[in-house]
Scaffold this motif. Structure first.
Motif, PDB file in Angstrom:
ATOM      1  N   ARG A 167      63.881  66.257  92.911  1.00 19.81           N
ATOM      2  CA  ARG A 167      63.664  64.917  93.165  1.00 19.81           C
ATOM      3  C   ARG A 167      62.860  63.763  93.605  1.00 19.81           C
ATOM      4  O   ARG A 167      61.989  64.567  94.136  1.00 19.81           O
ATOM      5  CB  ARG A 167      64.867  64.274  94.384  1.00 19.81           C
ATOM      6  N   LYS A 168      62.327  62.999  92.940  1.00 20.45           N
ATOM      7  CA  LYS A 168      61.092  62.803  93.687  1.00 20.45           C
ATOM      8  C   LYS A 168      61.373  61.432  94.706  1.00 20.45           C
ATOM      9  O   LYS A 168      62.271  60.609  95.026  1.00 20.45           O
ATOM     10  CB  LYS A 168      60.983  61.490  92.585  1.00 20.45           C
TER      11      LYS A 168
ATOM     12  N   THR B  40      60.867  58.995  97.336  1.00 22.71           N
ATOM     13  CA  THR B  40      61.079  57.759  97.617  1.00 22.71           C
ATOM     14  C   THR B  40      59.966  56.612  98.561  1.00 22.71           C
ATOM     15  O   THR B  40      58.887  57.602  98.488  1.00 22.71           O
ATOM     16  CB  THR B  40      61.988  57.203  98.069  1.00 22.71           C
TER      17      THR B  40
ATOM     18  N   GLU C  91      59.741  54.538 101.117  1.00 21.68           N
ATOM     19  CA  GLU C  91      59.999  55.460 102.298  1.00 21.68           C
ATOM     20  C   GLU C  91      59.339  56.413 102.491  1.00 21.68           C
ATOM     21  O   GLU C  91      58.987  56.552 103.835  1.00 21.68           O
ATOM     22  CB  GLU C  91      61.238  54.386 102.464  1.00 21.68           C
ATOM     23  N   GLU C  92      59.887  57.205 101.863  1.00 21.17           N
ATOM     24  CA  GLU C  92      59.510  57.946 102.368  1.00 21.17           C
ATOM     25  C   GLU C  92      57.861  58.662 102.442  1.00 21.17           C
ATOM     26  O   GLU C  92      57.268  59.328 103.077  1.00 21.17           O
ATOM     27  CB  GLU C  92      59.861  59.825 101.264  1.00 21.17           C
TER      28      GLU C  92
END
Length: 218
Positions: free
Chosen positions: A200-201, A203, A205-206
């Motif tokens: 999963r890529k 986001t 915010e991350e």
């Protein structure tokens, strides 16, 4: 008693002798009958010859003699029937006498056996057998009884100790934690590999949080 003992063989001998005599008489009558039959047949042949010779008177005389022979043959036949009847009755009486004698002998033997075997003796023998059986039972029990140090053991104490051991074992089984069974492996069909989820890529915010952590680390 002696007359009874020695009288039976004599009676049996007389019966056998009478039967033999009747058989001899019967054979004699049969021979006479055959002779008369031949004579009667011969008179018939003579009568035929006289008839052919036209001698009627002589033929009639032959037939008369034939009739006389036939009457004698009939009489001999009646004699034979009487002898047969007498032989049957005599043999039946002989068989009856032998049967009665056999039964009398059996009854006498039974009576002698009963005299030799008294009911009091039977009861005494059974009492002795029962007594011997009881003595043997006591001997076996005495041999089976414990001796030495084993005789000092108290059976009640041993049973109480056994009950304590059984209770302790039951308590130990109740306190033992239950074991979980290992999970069963997932069966994968042959020729097919498990599909892995794609990464999963992160986001936005991350990404910002990661950058901030990096600056604070400096």
């Amino acid at each position: 008693m002696f007359s009874r003992i020695f009288g039976k063989p004599k009676q049996e001998t007389n019966a056998l002798a009478t039967i033999d005599k009747l058989n001899e008489t019967l054979e004699m009558l049969e021979k006479k009958e055959k002779v008369l039959q031949k004579k009667a047949s011969a008179e018939v042949e003579k009568a035929k010859e006289f008839t052919k010779a036209k001698n009627k008177r002589a033929a009639i005389q032959c037939l008369k003699r034939k009739r006389l022979y036939e009457q004698q043959i009939e009489q001999l036949g009646n004699f034979q029937l009487r002898i047969h009847d007498q032989m049957i009755l005599l043999e039946g009486a002989k068989a009856t006498t032998e049967t009665v004698d056999a039964l009398r002998t059996g009854a006498s033997a039974m009576k002698s056996m009963q005299k030799a075997t008294n009911i009091d003796d039977v009861d005494k023998t059974m009492d002795e057998i029962n007594e011997q059986t009881e003595n043997m039972k006591q001997i076996q029990e005495a041999l089976a009884a414990p001796i030495g140090a084993a005789a000092d053991f108290d059976e009640d104490e041993l049973e109480a100790e056994l009950e304590e051991l059984e209770g302790a074992e039951l308590e130990e089984q109740l306190l033992q934690p239950a074991t979980t069974a290992p999970a069963a492996p997932v069966q994968v069909p042959a020729g097919r590999q498990p599909v892995r989820a794609p990464p999963r890529k992160p986001t936005a915010e991350e990404d910002e949080l990661a950058a901030l952590q990096a600056e604070m680390a400096l």
